[in-house]
Scaffold this motif. Structure first.
Motif, short mmCIF file in Angstrom:
data_model
loop_
_atom_site.label_atom_id
_atom_site.label_comp_id
_atom_site.label_asym_id
_atom_site.label_seq_id
_atom_site.Cartn_x
_atom_site.Cartn_y
_atom_site.Cartn_z
N VAL A 1 -8.70 1.40 0.23
CA VAL A 1 -7.51 1.88 -0.48
C VAL A 1 -7.85 2.08 -1.96
O VAL A 1 -8.27 1.13 -2.62
CB VAL A 1 -6.36 0.87 -0.34
CG1 VAL A 1 -5.07 1.46 -0.93
CG2 VAL A 1 -6.16 0.46 1.11
N CYS B 1 -12.40 0.27 -4.93
CA CYS B 1 -11.20 0.31 -4.10
C CYS B 1 -10.91 -1.08 -3.56
O CYS B 1 -11.75 -1.99 -3.65
CB CYS B 1 -11.36 1.31 -2.96
SG CYS B 1 -12.64 0.85 -1.75
N VAL C 1 -6.56 7.49 1.65
CA VAL C 1 -7.13 6.23 2.13
C VAL C 1 -8.12 6.54 3.25
O VAL C 1 -7.85 7.41 4.10
CB VAL C 1 -6.01 5.29 2.63
CG1 VAL C 1 -6.61 3.98 3.13
CG2 VAL C 1 -5.01 5.03 1.52
N LEU D 1 -4.01 7.84 7.43
CA LEU D 1 -4.51 7.25 6.18
C LEU D 1 -4.91 8.33 5.18
O LEU D 1 -4.69 8.19 3.96
CB LEU D 1 -5.69 6.33 6.47
CG LEU D 1 -5.37 5.10 7.33
CD1 LEU D 1 -6.66 4.35 7.69
CD2 LEU D 1 -4.40 4.17 6.60
N ARG E 1 -3.50 3.15 -5.22
CA ARG E 1 -2.72 3.23 -3.99
C ARG E 1 -2.37 1.84 -3.44
O ARG E 1 -1.83 1.74 -2.36
CB ARG E 1 -3.50 4.01 -2.92
CG ARG E 1 -3.66 5.49 -3.22
CD ARG E 1 -2.32 6.21 -3.10
NE ARG E 1 -2.46 7.65 -3.20
CZ ARG E 1 -2.42 8.34 -4.32
NH1 ARG E 1 -2.23 7.70 -5.46
NH2 ARG E 1 -2.54 9.65 -4.32
N VAL F 1 0.85 -1.19 0.00
CA VAL F 1 0.00 0.00 0.00
C VAL F 1 0.88 1.24 0.00
O VAL F 1 1.91 1.29 0.69
CB VAL F 1 -0.93 0.01 1.24
CG1 VAL F 1 -1.69 1.32 1.35
CG2 VAL F 1 -1.91 -1.16 1.17
#
Length: 532
Positions: A523, A460, A505, A500, A527, A423
């Motif tokens: 996410v 995502c 995120v 985040l 990303r 990530v």
């Protein structure tokens, strides 16, 4: 061969001018067919008919050719229906006079109209030549052969058209086989050897040359097509000198840039160059694909930006932050020392205070306040670098296992099924998992197992951290990430969310009360990556 060219061009009908180029080639074929059929011994009426067909094909050429040139030279906005009708007016009248008058195509109604039509043809030819020559003079070197073949391949039949109108039919028919052969060869070379309609010329106009960035236009094989003025200054060479050369020969770290570039999404790399006097010059290299209407990559755009001043500012900010951090560390240390003094004296007073008295209650509140101050100092020390360092790709499984000691110390098992997920997040990303694990230990009440998993969704990827405790009550689900909400410091989940958010995120709690807590880290697709 002409039919094959029409079919190949039609496959590229989304390219500017391709449709009218097909019409132009169709006119040549119709014209050729009429003349050839007129040679056969079919009788007088059939000869007149096929001669009319040939004349129709010849009349189509100037209209289709002029609109094609307008679109090919990026002036398609001028080819409105009204303008196209105006261009077609003279050929349409000529065909109408021919078909209704029944006279030879080189002697229509009067002796005046043939000269009008021939003058019109010359005007179309001259106008199209001027447009193509103008484009030729300003085009990148790699496209000049293409444009040159367009000029040659389409001017050849014009000589025959004018010859057909001004001379006898027999003379034109004699020249026709050679005209068609030369035309087909020239257009074949332009269409296939030099990729006509596959790579429409992209010109470095005033906008590109006015930018402070160096711009490199590359073909699919990363060869230089054209560069703007600033790029020429950066490499010390002119556009003509590097046209067709591999860009890696001019930018020595280019192979490192494209190492992570799959050709479908933008990639950036920072390059530092040492100048005279040990001065450092910093450049950002950013490459992105160029796609046509069919989403096919036909080239690449490399932008080289001088970020030296930005880097100097960044270094100055980091230096200032480092000094502030040192001051903060000293201050926190001194405060912690004084808190220890407060806690020590409070402990002595507590021992000498009668249990259950008002004084004992006050001493408990003092000790609790001192403990909270100490916790806040610890949190501020842990998160004082939030957003300072650049985000980076981080292996999730490795980070989770590093953060799991608090679970092991409390007899809680951990199951990680994220595979080789990575990530793109702030360097404090590890603190997010530690906070979630600490939350499970402190508030889960009976947690025996924590699971960390990952699933890909349409919008995502979802990185889930769930336990088998009592879960989160519905009344506070929407507020647990707010500041000062919770039974401890009220900062853990709040700061985890802020960590985040630095890379876009998000996090939410979706567990069922009584069955366990479930935190979902959402996410964005750009990303995360599978494969490390």
């Amino acid at each position: 061969m002409g039919t094959a060219l029409i079919l190949e061009t039609w496959k590229r009908k989304q390219s500017p001018g391709a449709i009218f180029f097909c019409i132009f080639l169709s006119g040549i074929l119709l014209w050729s067919l009429g003349l050839v059929m007129a040679l056969l011994p079919l009788g007088g009426e059939w000869i007149v008919f096929w001669t009319d067909v040939a004349f129709l094909g010849a009349a189509v050429l100037p209209v289709a050719w002029m609109v094609f040139v307008l679109q090919y030279t990026r002036r398609g906005h001028l080819a409105t229906p009204a303008v196209t009708a105006a261009i077609a007016a003279v050929p349409a009248i000529t065909v109408w006079l021919r078909w209704t008058g029944g006279t030879a195509p080189y002697n229509l109604v009067t002796e005046v109209w043939p000269w009008i039509f021939i003058g019109y043809l010359y005007l179309v030819v001259v106008a199209s030549i001027l447009l193509l020559v103008s484009m030729l003079l300003t085009a990148p070197p790699v496209f000049r052969k293409q444009i040159g073949f367009v000029l040659m391949g389409t001017l050849i039949p014009w000589a025959a058209v004018i010859s057909f109108i001004g001379e006898t039919a027999a003379g034109s028919i004699t020249l026709l086989p050679f005209v068609i052969m030369l035309t087909a060869l020239a257009i074949f070379a332009g269409a296939f050897r030099f990729n006509l309609f596959e790579h429409i010329p992209l010109l470095m106009d005033r906008v590109a040359n006015s930018l402070n960035d160096g711009i490199f236009l590359l073909d699919p094989e990363y060869r230089i097509i054209e560069i703007n003025n600033n790029a020429a200054r950066l490499i010390g060479k002119e556009s003509d000198d590097v046209a067709g050369e591999p860009v890696a020969g001019e930018i020595y770290l280019f192979p490192r840039l494209i190492r992570d570039y799959g050709g479908n999404q933008e990639t950036a790399y920072i390059q530092t160059v040492k100048q005279r006097g040990d001065m450092l010059q910093h450049y950002e290299l950013r490459i992105s694909p160029l796609k046509d209407e069919r989403a096919q990559v036909f080239g690449h755009l490399l932008v080289v930006r001088d970020i030296s001043r930005l880097k100097e500012t960044e270094d100055a900010l980091l230096s200032a932050h480092k000094k502030i951090t040192i001051l903060s560390d000293i201050t926190q240390h001194d405060i912690k020392n004084q808190l220890e003094v407060i806690e020590g004296y409070a402990g002595i007073l507590t021992e000498n205070t009668p249990p259950g008295s008002a004084e004992a209650e006050y001493m408990q509140k003092i000790c609790r306040a001192a403990e909270l101050i100490g916790s806040h100092i610890t949190v501020s020390r842990d998160y004082q670098n939030l957003g300072v360092m650049s985000p980076c790709w981080q292996p999730v499984r490795e980070i989770v296992l590093r953060s799991a000691r608090i679970l092991q110390n409390n007899g809680i098992t951990l199951d990680v099924t994220t595979g080789d997920l990575a990530v793109f997040a702030d360097p404090l990303f590890e603190k997010v998992f530690y906070t979630l694990f600490e939350n499970a230990v402190r508030h889960g009440r009976g947690v025996t197992k924590v699971t960390v998993s990952f699933t890909e969704g349409p919008d995502c990827g979802v990185l889930a951290v769930e336990d088998d405790g009592e879960g989160v009550a519905d009344a506070i689900k929407d507020r647990i990430f707010d500041k000062s909400v919770g039974s401890h410091t009220g900062l853990g989940l709040f700061i985890a969310r802020e960590i985040l958010l630095t890379t876009g995120v998000s996090i939410r709690e979706t567990g069922i009360p009584g069955e366990g807590a479930r935190f979902e880290v959402c996410v964005p697709k750009d990303r995360y990556r599978l494969g490390g």
